[in-house]
Write a protein that holds these residues in place. Structure first.
Motif, short mmCIF file in Angstrom:
data_model
loop_
_atom_site.label_atom_id
_atom_site.label_comp_id
_atom_site.label_asym_id
_atom_site.label_seq_id
_atom_site.Cartn_x
_atom_site.Cartn_y
_atom_site.Cartn_z
N SER A 60 49.20 48.25 46.88
CA SER A 60 48.46 47.90 48.10
C SER A 60 46.98 47.73 47.78
O SER A 60 46.31 46.84 48.33
CB SER A 60 48.64 48.98 49.17
N ARG A 61 46.47 48.57 46.89
CA ARG A 61 45.07 48.46 46.49
C ARG A 61 44.82 47.13 45.77
O ARG A 61 43.83 46.45 46.02
CB ARG A 61 44.67 49.62 45.60
N LEU A 62 45.76 46.75 44.87
CA LEU A 62 45.60 45.46 44.18
C LEU A 62 45.66 44.29 45.16
O LEU A 62 44.93 43.31 45.01
CB LEU A 62 46.66 45.30 43.09
N ASP A 63 46.52 44.39 46.18
CA ASP A 63 46.58 43.34 47.20
C ASP A 63 45.23 43.23 47.91
O ASP A 63 44.74 42.12 48.16
CB ASP A 63 47.68 43.64 48.23
N ASP A 64 44.62 44.38 48.23
CA ASP A 64 43.30 44.36 48.86
C ASP A 64 42.25 43.80 47.92
O ASP A 64 41.38 43.04 48.34
CB ASP A 64 42.90 45.77 49.31
N VAL A 65 42.32 44.17 46.63
CA VAL A 65 41.36 43.66 45.66
C VAL A 65 41.40 42.14 45.65
O VAL A 65 40.37 41.47 45.68
CB VAL A 65 41.64 44.23 44.25
N ARG A 66 42.59 41.59 45.60
CA ARG A 66 42.76 40.14 45.56
C ARG A 66 42.20 39.49 46.81
O ARG A 66 41.47 38.49 46.75
CB ARG A 66 44.24 39.80 45.38
N ALA A 67 42.52 40.05 47.98
CA ALA A 67 42.02 39.49 49.24
C ALA A 67 40.50 39.65 49.36
O ALA A 67 39.81 38.73 49.83
CB ALA A 67 42.72 40.17 50.42
N LEU A 68 39.97 40.79 48.93
CA LEU A 68 38.52 40.99 48.97
C LEU A 68 37.81 40.01 48.05
O LEU A 68 36.78 39.44 48.42
CB LEU A 68 38.18 42.43 48.58
N ALA A 69 38.34 39.82 46.86
CA ALA A 69 37.72 38.87 45.93
C ALA A 69 37.76 37.47 46.50
O ALA A 69 36.77 36.73 46.43
CB ALA A 69 38.42 38.92 44.57
N TYR A 70 38.88 37.08 47.09
CA TYR A 70 38.99 35.75 47.69
C TYR A 70 37.97 35.59 48.82
O TYR A 70 37.41 34.51 49.00
CB TYR A 70 40.41 35.50 48.20
N ALA A 71 37.72 36.67 49.54
CA ALA A 71 36.75 36.63 50.64
C ALA A 71 35.30 36.70 50.15
O ALA A 71 34.37 36.69 50.95
CB ALA A 71 37.03 37.78 51.61
N GLY A 72 35.12 36.80 48.83
CA GLY A 72 33.78 36.86 48.27
C GLY A 72 33.17 38.24 48.31
O GLY A 72 31.97 38.41 48.05
N ARG A 73 33.95 39.25 48.60
CA ARG A 73 33.48 40.63 48.68
C ARG A 73 33.73 41.33 47.34
O ARG A 73 34.52 42.25 47.24
CB ARG A 73 34.16 41.34 49.85
N TYR A 74 33.03 40.86 46.32
CA TYR A 74 33.28 41.33 44.95
C TYR A 74 32.91 42.80 44.76
O TYR A 74 33.62 43.53 44.07
CB TYR A 74 32.53 40.45 43.95
N ALA A 75 31.81 43.25 45.35
CA ALA A 75 31.43 44.66 45.22
C ALA A 75 32.51 45.56 45.83
O ALA A 75 32.84 46.61 45.27
CB ALA A 75 30.07 44.91 45.87
N ASP A 76 33.05 45.14 46.98
CA ASP A 76 34.13 45.91 47.60
C ASP A 76 35.38 45.90 46.72
O ASP A 76 36.05 46.92 46.58
CB ASP A 76 34.47 45.35 48.98
#
Length: 176
Positions: A60-76
Motif C-alpha cells: 500500500s505504501r508503494l502504491d502511494d509512492v507511485r501516486a504521489l510521484a505521479y502527482a509531483g509530490r516527490y518529497a512526500d
C-alpha cells in the motif's frame, strides 16, 4: 536510430505501467485525493496520518509512492519510502531513484538505480527509469544499452521496454 525506435514504439504492443497491469498512469489514491502534503491515508483508521504513524503495509505504501510521484509530490513520496521496512529492497531503491531524479537530483537518482540493479539485475523498471534518465541527458547510446538489457532479460512488450524505447525516440520521459 531514433526513427527505428519510434517505429518500435508505434507497433501494437500492450504496454504495462510500472507496478500495475494497466498501461495508464496511476489512478489517484485516497492519499493524493484526501490528504494534505506530508500525510498518507491510513487504511485501518480511514484517516490521514504522517507516514511514520501509518499502519499500511509496504505494498500500500508503494502504491502511494507511485501516486504521489505521479502527482509531483516527490518529497512526500520520499518520506513514505523512508517508512518502508526493507530499505535495501530493489523496488524501494527504484522508486527512491525515480523521486530523486524527478525532484531534480539526477546524480542521486542514478545512484539509487545503480543500487537497485546491484541488488536485482533483472529489475526492468529500474533499467527503464535509468535509461529514461540517460535519454534525458542525451546519452542515447547508454539508454539503448539499458533497452537491450531489458529485452535480453525477458522484458519485450512490457511497459519498461515501451516507455524507454519511446523516451529514446522522442526525448520525452514518463512521470509514472
Amino acid at each position: 536510430m531514433r526513427h527505428v525506435l519510434l517505429a518500435l514504439t508505434l507497433c501494437p504492443t500492450f504496454a504495462f505501467a510500472a507496478g500495475s497491469p494497466d498501461p495508464a498512469p496511476p489512478k489517484p489514491t485516497a492519499t493524493t485525493q484526501r490528504c494534505a502534503e506530508g500525510l498518507v491515508f491510513d487504511l485501518a483508521t480511514q484517516t490521514c496520518l504522517p507516514p511514520e504513524q501509518s499502519t499500511n503495509d509496504d505494498q500500500s505504501r508503494l502504491d502511494d509512492v507511485r501516486a504521489l510521484a505521479y502527482a509531483g509530490r516527490y518529497a512526500d513520496a520520499l518520506r513514505v519510502l523512508d517508512t518502508m521496512k526493507d530499505q535495501s529492497d530493489d523496488m524501494v531503491m527504484t522508486y527512491r531513484g525515480f523521486a530523486a531524479r524527478k525532484a531534480g537530483d539526477m546524480a542521486g537518482g542514478m545512484a539509487f538505480y545503480a543500487q537497485a540493479l546491484a541488488v536485482n539485475p533483472d529489475n526492468l523498471l529500474a533499467r527503464s527509469y535509468m535509461g529514461q534518465a540517460l535519454a534525458e541527458q542525451g546519452a542515447d547510446d547508454l539508454a539503448f544499452a539499458q533497452l537491450t538489457e531489458i529485452r535480453m532479460r525477458g522484458g519485450r512488450g512490457t511497459w519498461a521496454e515501451t516507455s524507454l524505447a519511446s523516451a529514446i525516440a522522442t526525448g520525452i520521459t514518463y512521470n509514472h
